[in-house]
Scaffold this motif. Structure first.
Motif, PDB file in Angstrom:
ATOM      1  N   HIS A 251      57.684  -8.377 -14.564  1.00 28.35           N
ATOM      2  CA  HIS A 251      57.038  -9.260 -13.581  1.00 28.35           C
ATOM      3  C   HIS A 251      57.157  -8.684 -12.174  1.00 28.35           C
ATOM      4  CE1 HIS A 251      57.255 -13.199 -16.126  1.00 28.35           C
ATOM      5  NE2 HIS A 251      56.162 -12.506 -16.362  1.00 28.35           N
ATOM      6  N   ALA A 252      58.350  -8.208 -11.827  1.00 31.44           N
ATOM      7  CA  ALA A 252      58.583  -7.688 -10.478  1.00 31.44           C
ATOM      8  C   ALA A 252      57.782  -6.414 -10.213  1.00 31.44           C
ATOM      9  CB  ALA A 252      60.075  -7.427 -10.272  1.00 31.44           C
ATOM     10  N   ALA A 253      57.539  -5.619 -11.237  1.00 32.18           N
ATOM     11  CA  ALA A 253      56.820  -4.350 -11.065  1.00 32.18           C
ATOM     12  C   ALA A 253      55.300  -4.512 -11.188  1.00 32.18           C
ATOM     13  CB  ALA A 253      57.309  -3.332 -12.093  1.00 32.18           C
ATOM     14  N   LEU A 254      54.844  -5.680 -11.589  1.00 29.90           N
ATOM     15  CA  LEU A 254      53.420  -5.879 -11.842  1.00 29.90           C
ATOM     16  C   LEU A 254      52.522  -5.550 -10.645  1.00 29.90           C
ATOM     17  CD1 LEU A 254      51.551  -6.705 -14.148  1.00 29.90           C
ATOM     18  CD2 LEU A 254      51.653  -9.039 -13.284  1.00 29.90           C
ATOM     19  N   PRO A 255      52.850  -5.959  -9.421  1.00 28.91           N
ATOM     20  CA  PRO A 255      51.953  -5.616  -8.308  1.00 28.91           C
ATOM     21  C   PRO A 255      51.735  -4.105  -8.147  1.00 28.91           C
ATOM     22  CG  PRO A 255      53.483  -7.320  -7.619  1.00 28.91           C
ATOM     23  CD  PRO A 255      53.932  -6.849  -8.980  1.00 28.91           C
ATOM     24  N   GLU A 256      52.791  -3.329  -8.276  1.00 31.41           N
ATOM     25  CA  GLU A 256      52.652  -1.877  -8.152  1.00 31.41           C
ATOM     26  C   GLU A 256      51.858  -1.297  -9.310  1.00 31.41           C
ATOM     27  OE1 GLU A 256      55.457  -3.547  -7.686  1.00 31.41           O
ATOM     28  OE2 GLU A 256      56.222  -2.982  -5.721  1.00 31.41           O
ATOM     29  N   MET A 257      52.100  -1.791 -10.522  1.00 26.85           N
ATOM     30  CA  MET A 257      51.382  -1.280 -11.688  1.00 26.85           C
ATOM     31  C   MET A 257      49.895  -1.613 -11.608  1.00 26.85           C
ATOM     32  SD  MET A 257      54.051  -1.740 -14.849  1.00 26.85           S
ATOM     33  CE  MET A 257      54.507  -3.438 -14.555  1.00 26.85           C
ATOM     34  N   MET A 258      49.584  -2.845 -11.225  1.00 28.66           N
ATOM     35  CA  MET A 258      48.178  -3.237 -11.123  1.00 28.66           C
ATOM     36  C   MET A 258      47.486  -2.521  -9.962  1.00 28.66           C
ATOM     37  SD  MET A 258      47.193  -5.319 -13.542  1.00 28.66           S
ATOM     38  CE  MET A 258      48.073  -4.189 -14.591  1.00 28.66           C
TER      39      MET A 258
ATOM     40  N   TYR B 279      48.079  -6.308 -19.805  1.00 25.14           N
ATOM     41  CA  TYR B 279      48.811  -7.208 -18.917  1.00 25.14           C
ATOM     42  C   TYR B 279      48.142  -8.570 -18.827  1.00 25.14           C
ATOM     43  CZ  TYR B 279      52.092  -3.645 -17.659  1.00 25.14           C
ATOM     44  OH  TYR B 279      53.092  -2.704 -17.732  1.00 25.14           O
ATOM     45  N   ALA B 280      46.826  -8.606 -18.898  1.00 22.42           N
ATOM     46  CA  ALA B 280      46.115  -9.887 -18.850  1.00 22.42           C
ATOM     47  C   ALA B 280      46.464 -10.757 -20.047  1.00 22.42           C
ATOM     48  CB  ALA B 280      44.604  -9.646 -18.787  1.00 22.42           C
ATOM     49  N   GLU B 281      46.749 -10.133 -21.167  1.00 27.63           N
ATOM     50  CA  GLU B 281      47.128 -10.883 -22.376  1.00 27.63           C
ATOM     51  C   GLU B 281      48.564 -11.365 -22.322  1.00 27.63           C
ATOM     52  OE1 GLU B 281      46.344  -8.122 -25.507  1.00 27.63           O
ATOM     53  OE2 GLU B 281      44.195  -8.529 -25.507  1.00 27.63           O
ATOM     54  N   TRP B 282      49.347 -10.836 -21.421  1.00 26.39           N
ATOM     55  CA  TRP B 282      50.771 -11.088 -21.440  1.00 26.39           C
ATOM     56  C   TRP B 282      51.310 -11.769 -20.179  1.00 26.39           C
ATOM     57  CZ3 TRP B 282      53.853  -8.531 -17.883  1.00 26.39           C
ATOM     58  CH2 TRP B 282      55.228  -8.690 -18.049  1.00 26.39           C
ATOM     59  N   ALA B 283      50.866 -11.325 -19.028  1.00 23.37           N
ATOM     60  CA  ALA B 283      51.442 -11.806 -17.768  1.00 23.37           C
ATOM     61  C   ALA B 283      50.831 -13.144 -17.353  1.00 23.37           C
ATOM     62  CB  ALA B 283      51.216 -10.777 -16.663  1.00 23.37           C
ATOM     63  N   PRO B 284      51.588 -13.966 -16.652  1.00 24.38           N
ATOM     64  CA  PRO B 284      51.033 -15.215 -16.129  1.00 24.38           C
ATOM     65  C   PRO B 284      49.859 -14.933 -15.193  1.00 24.38           C
ATOM     66  CG  PRO B 284      53.428 -15.169 -15.903  1.00 24.38           C
ATOM     67  CD  PRO B 284      53.007 -13.794 -16.328  1.00 24.38           C
ATOM     68  N   ILE B 285      48.812 -15.712 -15.309  1.00 23.40           N
ATOM     69  CA  ILE B 285      47.592 -15.481 -14.540  1.00 23.40           C
ATOM     70  C   ILE B 285      47.863 -15.536 -13.034  1.00 23.40           C
ATOM     71  CG2 ILE B 285      46.736 -17.857 -14.524  1.00 23.40           C
ATOM     72  CD1 ILE B 285      44.561 -14.770 -15.059  1.00 23.40           C
TER      73      ILE B 285
ATOM     74  N   LEU C   8      50.498 -14.563 -11.473  1.00 22.45           N
ATOM     75  CA  LEU C   8      51.122 -13.290 -11.104  1.00 22.45           C
ATOM     76  C   LEU C   8      50.069 -12.182 -11.054  1.00 22.45           C
ATOM     77  CD1 LEU C   8      53.822 -12.045 -10.355  1.00 22.45           C
ATOM     78  CD2 LEU C   8      54.233 -11.641 -12.767  1.00 22.45           C
ATOM     79  N   LEU C   9      49.156 -12.185 -12.006  1.00 20.51           N
ATOM     80  CA  LEU C   9      48.059 -11.202 -11.983  1.00 20.51           C
ATOM     81  C   LEU C   9      47.190 -11.381 -10.748  1.00 20.51           C
ATOM     82  CD1 LEU C   9      46.938 -11.145 -15.716  1.00 20.51           C
ATOM     83  CD2 LEU C   9      47.953  -9.258 -14.437  1.00 20.51           C
ATOM     84  N   HIS C  10      46.908 -12.628 -10.413  1.00 19.00           N
ATOM     85  CA  HIS C  10      46.073 -12.921  -9.249  1.00 19.00           C
ATOM     86  C   HIS C  10      46.746 -12.414  -7.964  1.00 19.00           C
ATOM     87  CE1 HIS C  10      43.186 -14.900  -6.698  1.00 19.00           C
ATOM     88  NE2 HIS C  10      44.162 -15.512  -6.067  1.00 19.00           N
ATOM     89  N   GLN C  11      48.044 -12.638  -7.859  1.00 18.85           N
ATOM     90  CA  GLN C  11      48.788 -12.180  -6.685  1.00 18.85           C
ATOM     91  C   GLN C  11      48.842 -10.664  -6.610  1.00 18.85           C
ATOM     92  OE1 GLN C  11      52.590 -14.014  -7.220  1.00 18.85           O
ATOM     93  NE2 GLN C  11      51.874 -16.057  -6.707  1.00 18.85           N
ATOM     94  N   SER C  12      48.700 -10.005  -7.759  1.00 17.67           N
ATOM     95  CA  SER C  12      48.767  -8.545  -7.807  1.00 17.67           C
ATOM     96  C   SER C  12      47.463  -7.881  -7.446  1.00 17.67           C
ATOM     97  CB  SER C  12      49.185  -8.088  -9.213  1.00 17.67           C
ATOM     98  OG  SER C  12      50.452  -8.595  -9.512  1.00 17.67           O
ATOM     99  N   GLY C  13      46.416  -8.669  -7.250  1.00 17.22           N
ATOM    100  CA  GLY C  13      45.131  -8.111  -6.861  1.00 17.22           C
ATOM    101  C   GLY C  13      44.217  -8.101  -8.032  1.00 17.22           C
TER     102      GLY C  13
END
Length: 122
Positions: free
Chosen positions: A57-64, A109-115, A117-122
């Motif tokens: 979760h914490a690394a998601l913004p950088e990965m996305m 990630y879309a299948e797994w991460a909370p939406i 969190l994905l939205h905040q990641s861009g």
């Protein structure tokens, strides 16, 4: 921070050179969330599973962010190369593979991460 993905993995794999390096980085990053539901992770104690999810979760913004930049760059290069006919078939194939790898990563990630969190990641 105590996040091995952010401090060790991302700085290393996101600098692999060339189109093949970007494609491989996306494939590696795609595997990470798949590992959260795999049999290896299922064998982890609950505390370790929670830690893995927290780190991802914490690394998601950088990965996305990495995936978005790669997708934008190589999709644009693919479209421009095809429209201007100045792109070799081999180069176009490499661009296409990067685009496919970034989309597969984002889907994983879309299948797994909370939406949210994905939205905040861009």
């Amino acid at each position: 921070s105590n996040n091995a993905i952010k401090t060790n993995v991302l700085p290393e794999i996101t600098t692999w050179p060339g189109t093949r390096g970007v494609e491989l980085a996306c494939l590696v990053l795609r595997w990470l969330p798949e590992g959260t539901t795999g049999t290896v992770v299922e064998a982890l104690p609950a505390k370790r599973k929670r830690l893995l999810l927290k780190v991802l979760h914490a690394a998601l913004p950088e990965m996305m962010g990495f995936a978005y930049q790669a997708l934008e760059k190589y999709y644009q290069a693919l479209c421009q190369g095809e429209s201007q006919k100045d792109c070799s078939q081999a180069q176009a194939e490499e661009y296409k593979h990067v685009v496919e790898a970034t989309l597969a990563m984002a889907l994983a990630y879309a299948e797994w991460a909370p939406i949210t969190l994905l939205h905040q990641s861009g």
